[in-house]
Design a protein around this motif. Sequence first.
Motif, mmCIF file in Angstrom:
data_model
loop_
_atom_site.group_PDB
_atom_site.id
_atom_site.type_symbol
_atom_site.label_atom_id
_atom_site.label_comp_id
_atom_site.label_asym_id
_atom_site.label_seq_id
_atom_site.Cartn_x
_atom_site.Cartn_y
_atom_site.Cartn_z
ATOM 1 N N PRO A 109 0.837 -1.213 0.000
ATOM 2 C CA PRO A 109 0.000 0.000 0.000
ATOM 3 C C PRO A 109 0.866 1.256 0.000
ATOM 4 C CG PRO A 109 0.017 -1.039 2.171
ATOM 5 C CD PRO A 109 0.698 -1.983 1.230
ATOM 6 N N ALA A 110 0.314 2.350 -0.537
ATOM 7 C CA ALA A 110 1.052 3.618 -0.619
ATOM 8 C C ALA A 110 1.380 4.116 0.791
ATOM 9 C CB ALA A 110 0.225 4.662 -1.357
ATOM 10 N N PRO A 111 2.646 4.516 1.040
ATOM 11 C CA PRO A 111 3.006 4.971 2.379
ATOM 12 C C PRO A 111 2.400 6.331 2.690
ATOM 13 C CG PRO A 111 4.839 5.282 0.857
ATOM 14 C CD PRO A 111 3.781 4.532 0.120
ATOM 15 N N ALA A 112 2.209 6.584 3.966
ATOM 16 C CA ALA A 112 1.654 7.867 4.399
ATOM 17 C C ALA A 112 2.685 8.971 4.198
ATOM 18 C CB ALA A 112 1.253 7.793 5.874
ATOM 19 N N PRO A 113 2.250 10.219 4.005
ATOM 20 C CA PRO A 113 3.213 11.325 3.831
ATOM 21 C C PRO A 113 4.140 11.436 5.031
ATOM 22 C CG PRO A 113 0.984 12.026 3.271
ATOM 23 C CD PRO A 113 0.859 10.677 3.885
ATOM 24 N N GLU A 114 5.393 11.728 4.746
ATOM 25 C CA GLU A 114 6.367 11.862 5.827
ATOM 26 C C GLU A 114 6.151 13.176 6.588
ATOM 27 O OE1 GLU A 114 10.376 12.333 4.498
ATOM 28 O OE2 GLU A 114 9.768 13.399 2.689
ATOM 29 N N GLU A 115 6.655 13.236 7.804
ATOM 30 C CA GLU A 115 6.579 14.436 8.633
ATOM 31 C C GLU A 115 7.982 14.984 8.811
ATOM 32 O OE1 GLU A 115 4.626 13.616 12.272
ATOM 33 O OE2 GLU A 115 2.715 13.039 11.345
ATOM 34 N N VAL A 116 8.148 16.259 8.444
ATOM 35 C CA VAL A 116 9.446 16.925 8.535
ATOM 36 C C VAL A 116 9.278 18.180 9.365
ATOM 37 C CG1 VAL A 116 11.303 18.045 7.242
ATOM 38 C CG2 VAL A 116 10.182 16.019 6.305
ATOM 39 N N SER A 117 10.136 18.333 10.368
ATOM 40 C CA SER A 117 10.119 19.525 11.224
ATOM 41 C C SER A 117 11.424 20.278 11.067
ATOM 42 C CB SER A 117 9.923 19.131 12.693
ATOM 43 O OG SER A 117 8.671 18.514 12.882
ATOM 44 N N ILE A 118 11.346 21.579 11.181
ATOM 45 C CA ILE A 118 12.526 22.424 11.122
ATOM 46 C C ILE A 118 12.399 23.494 12.192
ATOM 47 C CG2 ILE A 118 11.513 23.828 9.276
ATOM 48 C CD1 ILE A 118 14.349 24.210 8.193
ATOM 49 N N TRP A 119 13.410 23.586 13.046
ATOM 50 C CA TRP A 119 13.404 24.469 14.220
ATOM 51 C C TRP A 119 12.196 24.189 15.119
ATOM 52 C CZ3 TRP A 119 14.184 27.543 9.499
ATOM 53 C CH2 TRP A 119 15.548 27.677 9.210
ATOM 54 N N GLY A 120 11.850 22.898 15.197
ATOM 55 C CA GLY A 120 10.769 22.486 16.074
ATOM 56 C C GLY A 120 9.380 22.714 15.531
ATOM 57 N N VAL A 121 9.247 23.152 14.263
ATOM 58 C CA VAL A 121 7.939 23.426 13.660
ATOM 59 C C VAL A 121 7.710 22.450 12.517
ATOM 60 C CG1 VAL A 121 6.521 25.138 12.475
ATOM 61 C CG2 VAL A 121 8.082 25.856 14.289
ATOM 62 N N PRO A 122 6.642 21.617 12.568
ATOM 63 C CA PRO A 122 6.360 20.696 11.455
ATOM 64 C C PRO A 122 5.946 21.478 10.203
ATOM 65 C CG PRO A 122 5.204 20.039 13.467
ATOM 66 C CD PRO A 122 5.722 21.418 13.699
ATOM 67 N N LEU A 123 6.450 21.062 9.059
ATOM 68 C CA LEU A 123 6.102 21.724 7.803
ATOM 69 C C LEU A 123 4.636 21.501 7.469
ATOM 70 C CD1 LEU A 123 9.213 20.956 5.567
ATOM 71 C CD2 LEU A 123 8.656 23.078 6.760
ATOM 72 N N LEU A 124 3.973 22.575 7.051
ATOM 73 C CA LEU A 124 2.569 22.573 6.612
ATOM 74 C C LEU A 124 1.606 22.216 7.727
ATOM 75 C CD1 LEU A 124 2.863 20.862 3.094
ATOM 76 C CD2 LEU A 124 3.162 23.265 3.700
ATOM 77 N N ALA A 125 2.049 22.331 8.975
ATOM 78 C CA ALA A 125 1.167 21.973 10.094
ATOM 79 C C ALA A 125 0.190 23.096 10.418
ATOM 80 C CB ALA A 125 1.995 21.629 11.329
ATOM 81 N N ASP A 126 0.684 24.324 10.529
ATOM 82 C CA ASP A 126 -0.161 25.448 10.916
ATOM 83 C C ASP A 126 0.460 26.735 10.400
ATOM 84 O OD1 ASP A 126 1.993 25.847 12.669
ATOM 85 O OD2 ASP A 126 0.998 24.778 14.284
ATOM 86 N N GLU A 127 0.001 27.860 10.918
ATOM 87 C CA GLU A 127 0.474 29.169 10.448
ATOM 88 C C GLU A 127 1.936 29.419 10.811
ATOM 89 O OE1 GLU A 127 -1.386 31.566 14.319
ATOM 90 O OE2 GLU A 127 -2.059 32.030 12.292
ATOM 91 N N ARG A 128 2.468 28.712 11.804
ATOM 92 C CA ARG A 128 3.888 28.867 12.122
ATOM 93 C C ARG A 128 4.753 28.403 10.959
ATOM 94 N NH1 ARG A 128 5.206 25.542 17.147
ATOM 95 N NH2 ARG A 128 3.955 24.034 15.984
ATOM 96 N N SER A 129 4.275 27.380 10.254
ATOM 97 C CA SER A 129 5.010 26.905 9.085
ATOM 98 C C SER A 129 5.053 27.972 7.999
ATOM 99 C CB SER A 129 4.368 25.626 8.544
ATOM 100 O OG SER A 129 5.007 25.195 7.372
ATOM 101 N N ASP A 130 3.975 28.760 7.876
ATOM 102 C CA ASP A 130 3.960 29.847 6.885
ATOM 103 C C ASP A 130 5.048 30.867 7.173
ATOM 104 O OD1 ASP A 130 1.819 28.580 5.772
ATOM 105 O OD2 ASP A 130 0.304 29.936 6.589
ATOM 106 N N VAL A 131 5.268 31.151 8.442
ATOM 107 C CA VAL A 131 6.309 32.123 8.820
ATOM 108 C C VAL A 131 7.682 31.617 8.364
ATOM 109 C CG1 VAL A 131 7.429 33.279 10.766
ATOM 110 C CG2 VAL A 131 4.950 32.982 10.754
ATOM 111 N N ILE A 132 7.927 30.337 8.562
ATOM 112 C CA ILE A 132 9.214 29.765 8.149
ATOM 113 C C ILE A 132 9.339 29.744 6.629
ATOM 114 C CG2 ILE A 132 10.555 27.622 8.113
ATOM 115 C CD1 ILE A 132 9.633 27.125 10.962
ATOM 116 N N LEU A 133 8.260 29.370 5.933
ATOM 117 C CA LEU A 133 8.320 29.326 4.469
ATOM 118 C C LEU A 133 8.533 30.720 3.879
ATOM 119 C CD1 LEU A 133 5.521 26.745 3.602
ATOM 120 C CD2 LEU A 133 7.944 26.372 3.999
ATOM 121 N N LEU A 134 7.996 31.744 4.522
ATOM 122 C CA LEU A 134 8.212 33.111 4.040
ATOM 123 C C LEU A 134 9.679 33.518 4.148
ATOM 124 C CD1 LEU A 134 5.063 34.984 5.408
ATOM 125 C CD2 LEU A 134 5.668 34.603 3.015
ATOM 126 N N LYS A 135 10.376 32.967 5.124
ATOM 127 C CA LYS A 135 11.810 33.256 5.238
ATOM 128 C C LYS A 135 12.562 32.739 4.012
ATOM 129 C CE LYS A 135 12.125 33.265 10.306
ATOM 130 N NZ LYS A 135 12.664 34.631 10.421
#
Length: 579
Positions: free
Chosen positions: A229-255
């Motif tokens: 079966p197809a594997p579930a999407p991986e979870e990647v965190s950077i500086w303690g913030v998971p990518l695409l989790a919430d608005e905190r991720s937007d702040v990091i992506l804007l950087k």
Amino acid sequence: MAEETKKTAPEAACAAEDVPLVEKPVSVEKEVPPQPEPEPEPEKKVADEGEKEKDEAAAAEDEKIAESAPFKEESNKVDDLVDPEKKALDELKLLIQEALNKHEFTAPPAKAEEKKAETEAEEKPEEKKEEEETKTEEKKEAEETKTEEKKEAEEIKTESCEAPPAETPAPPLEAEEPAVEKKPEEAKIESCEAAEEIKETIVHEVTAPAPPPCEEPAAAPAAEEEAPPAPAPEEVSIWGVPLLADERSDVILLKFLRARDFKVKEAFTMLKNVVAWRKEFKIDSLLEEEESAIVEGLEKVVFLNGVDKEGHPICYNAFGAFQDKELYNKTFGDAEKRGKFLRWYILLLEKNIRKFDFSPDSICTIVQITDLKNLPGLILFKKDFRQATNEALQLLQDNYPEFVAKQVFINVPWWYVAYNRLISPFLTQRTKSKFEFAGPTKTTETLFKYIAPEQVPVQYGGLSKEGEAELTTADSATEDTIKPAGKHTVEIPVTEACTVVWEVRVVGWEVCYGAEFVPSVEGGYTWIVHKSRKIGPGDEQVVGGSFKIGETGKVVLTFDNQTSKKKKLLFRFKTKPSE
């Protein structure tokens, strides 16, 4: 259609070049022979030269503006972004989601991929040999079948061609001669047709049991059954913030987007490289180490102290401490020591970045203060120090995008311009726009533009000092100016019995200072708290005092400036109830 395509192609080329002569139709130039084609070339050259001059002038103006215009930090709220920036953020999110679904972030690094490619290249010759052997065997079988078919066909032809005259009776000599001529031809045709039919049947019989069409349908269901079966999407965190989790991720992506001028693909590539670098550098295990265990004695070189007027944490870099040869050799003596210095620096930075919550309304950048006081000029041109500095700058620029709101260089000597030219190629224009330089006479004044006096360390002209004290950074200070050749007083009102605590500082001093208590009752006795005395630049940096008072009145601080220069005065106080 061909003529239309011929006409539209030159028009598109001219439009791409933005030449003024686009208004003239290209077909007219081709149809009129007397007009020589080289005539528009001088105009094009003049136009190109004019455009080049305009571009150069615009570039020069941009450089001047970039150097003179101060950097203004942008908002991290998505609602405050313009439409192109919102679109870029959405596109980056889509790329990240696809990468998470495909587990691209956990893929092996580039080195491992290169090794895999090499091993595959080594294994390919064996596979090629097997493929070539199978191909040769198939060719041999095909050739054998063809030869067999040819032999059978020839035998059939010979039999069919020889059979009719043997079977037919001997014809008469004169009457049946034409019939004898026709029959062999018909017999030959019939025999040839029969041979062709036999060939077709032989070919069909040979090609019918071919394995591929029979094996493919049988292999397909087996592959479908064995496919996991197809594997579930991986979870990647950077500086303690998971990518695409919430608005905190937007702040990091804007950087990342701002670091690459909102070029989505470049920002995505940078993000993937940062995630890979953090795994290679082993950031998670680095955070478990103690700073002193990596390099001892660097706490006086790089340290954090207070915040600026906007709330950014402030990191000070005092390179003058490397006058100590023992500390210098311990830090930059060889490649291993330089590597430890970089690990220590990254650890200090990571620990402070983890204190940010990365919400859109919060502060998630720092202010860097680089002190060049007592830094000998030759140290900057030493190979080991320059290598460590360039590596640190490159690491910060590649893996910590948009974490510096302001970079202030203080106590800058006259020869620093040469060194700044050396490190300038390693920095982007956006990074350079955050720089500000101040010489020794302008250091304190420059710091006070961005940092409140109570937050500035004592050694840089402020009131903040280490250790326990009556007054802390929570007690705000007041700035004032002492006029040249004049006296200045500060009054601290006392409305009840209490203990008054105060601190004063004159930048550069060379001023006479005194303090006394004046009661509010007429005819009351005036208390001399501090006898008036002249304080020089090398004397006490901050003068403090306290006085326990049992009646109402005021504490008067006097400053007598006999120089021809105005002086910057800092003071703060608070009252405590008497015990």
